[in-house]
Each structure stands twice: as C-alpha cells, then as structure tokens.
Design a protein around this motif. Sequence first.
Motif, PDB file in Angstrom:
ATOM      1  N   TYR A   7       0.848  -1.214   0.000  1.00  0.00           N
ATOM      2  CA  TYR A   7       0.000   0.000   0.000  1.00  0.00           C
ATOM      3  C   TYR A   7       0.882   1.261   0.000  1.00  0.00           C
ATOM      4  O   TYR A   7       0.676   2.179  -0.794  1.00  0.00           O
ATOM      5  N   ILE A   8       1.863   1.287   0.882  1.00  0.00           N
ATOM      6  CA  ILE A   8       2.734   2.476   0.984  1.00  0.00           C
ATOM      7  C   ILE A   8       3.558   2.632  -0.298  1.00  0.00           C
ATOM      8  O   ILE A   8       3.700   3.735  -0.832  1.00  0.00           O
ATOM      9  N   GLN A   9       4.069   1.509  -0.807  1.00  0.00           N
ATOM     10  CA  GLN A   9       4.918   1.588  -2.010  1.00  0.00           C
ATOM     11  C   GLN A   9       4.150   2.032  -3.254  1.00  0.00           C
ATOM     12  O   GLN A   9       4.742   2.625  -4.162  1.00  0.00           O
ATOM     13  N   LYS A  10       2.859   1.757  -3.279  1.00  0.00           N
ATOM     14  CA  LYS A  10       2.053   2.242  -4.413  1.00  0.00           C
ATOM     15  C   LYS A  10       1.975   3.762  -4.390  1.00  0.00           C
ATOM     16  O   LYS A  10       1.993   4.425  -5.418  1.00  0.00           O
ATOM     17  N   LEU A  11       1.881   4.318  -3.173  1.00  0.00           N
ATOM     18  CA  LEU A  11       1.786   5.781  -3.038  1.00  0.00           C
ATOM     19  C   LEU A  11       3.156   6.444  -3.085  1.00  0.00           C
ATOM     20  O   LEU A  11       3.269   7.628  -3.389  1.00  0.00           O
ATOM     21  N   TYR A  12       4.188   5.681  -2.745  1.00  0.00           N
ATOM     22  CA  TYR A  12       5.540   6.244  -2.659  1.00  0.00           C
ATOM     23  C   TYR A  12       6.537   5.199  -3.167  1.00  0.00           C
ATOM     24  O   TYR A  12       7.033   4.375  -2.392  1.00  0.00           O
ATOM     25  N   PRO A  13       6.825   5.240  -4.456  1.00  0.00           N
ATOM     26  CA  PRO A  13       7.629   4.158  -5.040  1.00  0.00           C
ATOM     27  C   PRO A  13       9.140   4.356  -4.884  1.00  0.00           C
ATOM     28  O   PRO A  13       9.881   4.242  -5.843  1.00  0.00           O
ATOM     29  N   HIS A  14       9.580   4.692  -3.683  1.00  0.00           N
ATOM     30  CA  HIS A  14      11.011   4.863  -3.403  1.00  0.00           C
ATOM     31  C   HIS A  14      11.356   4.073  -2.149  1.00  0.00           C
ATOM     32  O   HIS A  14      10.467   3.723  -1.376  1.00  0.00           O
ATOM     33  N   THR A  15      12.654   3.889  -1.922  1.00  0.00           N
ATOM     34  CA  THR A  15      13.081   3.166  -0.724  1.00  0.00           C
ATOM     35  C   THR A  15      13.678   4.137   0.287  1.00  0.00           C
ATOM     36  O   THR A  15      14.737   4.704   0.046  1.00  0.00           O
ATOM     37  N   PRO A  16      12.997   4.344   1.425  1.00  0.00           N
ATOM     38  CA  PRO A  16      13.608   5.193   2.460  1.00  0.00           C
ATOM     39  C   PRO A  16      14.803   4.467   3.077  1.00  0.00           C
ATOM     40  O   PRO A  16      14.767   3.252   3.270  1.00  0.00           O
ATOM     41  N   GLU A  17      15.860   5.227   3.383  1.00  0.00           N
ATOM     42  CA  GLU A  17      17.063   4.605   3.957  1.00  0.00           C
ATOM     43  C   GLU A  17      17.054   4.648   5.472  1.00  0.00           C
ATOM     44  O   GLU A  17      17.682   3.832   6.131  1.00  0.00           O
ATOM     45  N   VAL A  18      16.407   5.691   6.017  1.00  0.00           N
ATOM     46  CA  VAL A  18      16.432   5.902   7.458  1.00  0.00           C
ATOM     47  C   VAL A  18      14.996   6.011   7.977  1.00  0.00           C
ATOM     48  O   VAL A  18      14.179   6.714   7.387  1.00  0.00           O
ATOM     49  N   GLY A  19      14.724   5.320   9.074  1.00  0.00           N
ATOM     50  CA  GLY A  19      13.429   5.448   9.736  1.00  0.00           C
ATOM     51  C   GLY A  19      13.583   6.342  10.950  1.00  0.00           C
ATOM     52  O   GLY A  19      14.622   6.306  11.624  1.00  0.00           O
ATOM     53  N   ILE A  20      12.566   7.165  11.219  1.00  0.00           N
ATOM     54  CA  ILE A  20      12.647   8.081  12.356  1.00  0.00           C
ATOM     55  C   ILE A  20      11.328   8.003  13.129  1.00  0.00           C
ATOM     56  O   ILE A  20      10.252   8.132  12.544  1.00  0.00           O
ATOM     57  N   ILE A  21      11.441   7.794  14.449  1.00  0.00           N
ATOM     58  CA  ILE A  21      10.243   7.823  15.306  1.00  0.00           C
ATOM     59  C   ILE A  21      10.400   8.971  16.280  1.00  0.00           C
ATOM     60  O   ILE A  21      11.383   9.033  17.031  1.00  0.00           O
ATOM     61  N   LEU A  22       9.459   9.898  16.242  1.00  0.00           N
ATOM     62  CA  LEU A  22       9.568  11.119  17.036  1.00  0.00           C
ATOM     63  C   LEU A  22       8.627  11.063  18.235  1.00  0.00           C
ATOM     64  O   LEU A  22       7.472  10.691  18.119  1.00  0.00           O
ATOM     65  N   GLY A  23       9.165  11.469  19.382  1.00  0.00           N
ATOM     66  CA  GLY A  23       8.405  11.385  20.624  1.00  0.00           C
ATOM     67  C   GLY A  23       7.498  12.578  20.880  1.00  0.00           C
ATOM     68  O   GLY A  23       7.439  13.519  20.092  1.00  0.00           O
ATOM     69  N   SER A  24       6.836  12.542  22.038  1.00  0.00           N
ATOM     70  CA  SER A  24       5.903  13.585  22.467  1.00  0.00           C
ATOM     71  C   SER A  24       6.535  14.965  22.416  1.00  0.00           C
ATOM     72  O   SER A  24       7.582  15.187  23.037  1.00  0.00           O
TER      73      SER A  24
END
Length: 273
Positions: free
Chosen positions: A14-31
């Motif tokens: 689902y995500i790749q259909k909307l965004y056909p690229h490969t992210p290299e870094v994942g980021i999770i941001l807190g409160s």
Amino acid sequence: MMNILEQLRETTSYIQKLYPHTPEVGIILGSGLGNLTAEIQVEKEIEYKDIPHFPQSTVEGHQGKLILGELNGKRVAAMAGRFHYYEGYSAEQVVYPVRALKFLGIKNLLVSNAAGGVNPSFRIGDLMIIRDHISLVTVNPLLGKNYEELGPRFPDMSEPYKKELIEKVKKVADKLQIPVKEGVYFGVTGPTFETRAEYKMIHILGADAVGMSTVQEVITAVHMGLPVVAISVITDLGIRDDDNVITHDEVLHEAKLAEPKLTAIFKNLVAEL
Ligand code: HPA
C-alpha cells in the motif's frame, strides 16, 4: 485471519504504491518532538488511519502520519506520532510500524522520546543518548509465535543501541556544540508518572531516565537486525526535593523547548549514515 507477515506485505505494498522509493532511514519522534518533520522535503504524507493494519494515534502532541521524503539528502520515513502501550494497544500493535519501516527498506532507525530524569546530575532540557535499557516491567513485544522471517526466537540484546551510531551522534553533537549525556533508559508502561519511591528505585536499579515508550520498538528492531540509535529529552526530574507535581503539559512544554537541539542532531546525523 492474516498472519503478521501477510499483514506487513499488504501494508508495504500500500505504501509503495503511493511512494515508489526506498527510504534509507526510519525516524520515530516522541511527544512534543515532531518538529523535525518540518525539515523534511516531503514527497508523500500518509495518515496512519489510511494505512492497512496500522493502529491509530490518540494522544495529544502526536499527529499520526507517516512522512516520506528527503532530509539532508537522504530518503527518510518519519513517524510523526507513535503508539504507546498505555493507549490500550497490544505490544504487537505498538511495534507494528517498526516492522513496516523495516519491510519498506530502512537501514537505520532513529528514535526520540521525552523522559523523566533520575540521574541526579541531569537537568530539565538535557539530551541523553540511550546506551542501554531496562525493559523488564514492560510487555515484551516478541512474546508469542516467532516468525523466523522477522528474526530469531531468542534475540541477543547485548548491544540494543548500536555503538557505531552512538559514536556518530556524539561526533555530530560535538560539531554542533550541543552537550549530550549518555545513560540507561528504564521503560515503564505508564500512564501514571512514577511515585517518588519508584523514581528512586529506578535509579537504584541502574537507570538514568524513565519513559513510557521506546523499549518495545527497540526490541523489535534488534530482533530484525535493524540498527537503532535513540535520544531522550529530559522533561522532568523524578528525584527531587520540591513538592511539585509532574504533568503531561509540562512534559510537552519542556520537550518543545529542547526540540531544536534534537532536530539539529538528527538532521546532521542522517547525512553521516
Ligand atoms: N516518567 C515516565 N515517563 C515520562 C516521564 C516520567 O517522568 N517524563 C516523560 N515521560
């Protein structure tokens, strides 16, 4: 019912259909720490509620969307808003997005959170690189059937936060002249802040800060062999002589004040990955 692997494949496609690229870094941001997303040249934003099998964010200060784009020349996937066990999600739901990010192709995961300081040398607004954590009072997200496709049944936890990444954070912080502490994060479920006796106990047990997120996500990342680095913003001090109370508003307020330091570090760090 679909198993987790099938769900993850559906989420990813689902995500790749909307965004056909490969992210290299994942980021999770807190409160209160979501402003880094303003630095991203956004290519696609997807609300969690639209992503198949994603839980949904309900907490104040959490936006609840996946942001895909470029940060300092690197393709990133940033979660603006995360899922907490105290919201009523299962541990497996809490960590689902981490698995999805790995399936999308990220090679490193950066995590931030707001935390209470229990190290007496800490001050409100300090940044602490998490060197290690204590997860024993949180629910382990790997309980239950293990899928070898995700990782081993009994993952090693001797280096949950990659030393190499910690060194990079220190180098970047030094260059930016931002002081950073280093310490052990104690994971709790919340939603109560700790009693005075509990803050003291947490310190005696070997921790420097305490918070309601991160450990389950990190366990899941380590399970999948995904390198993690995490930084806490100290938003309140648990061990104190004052008879003050600790509130979520104060945590959000202090997180927002310290946030530019964290944003500068993460922004410069991605260029080094
Ligand atoms: N305890 C637990 N979680 C927290 C705290 C705290 O003092 N501050 C921010 N998140």
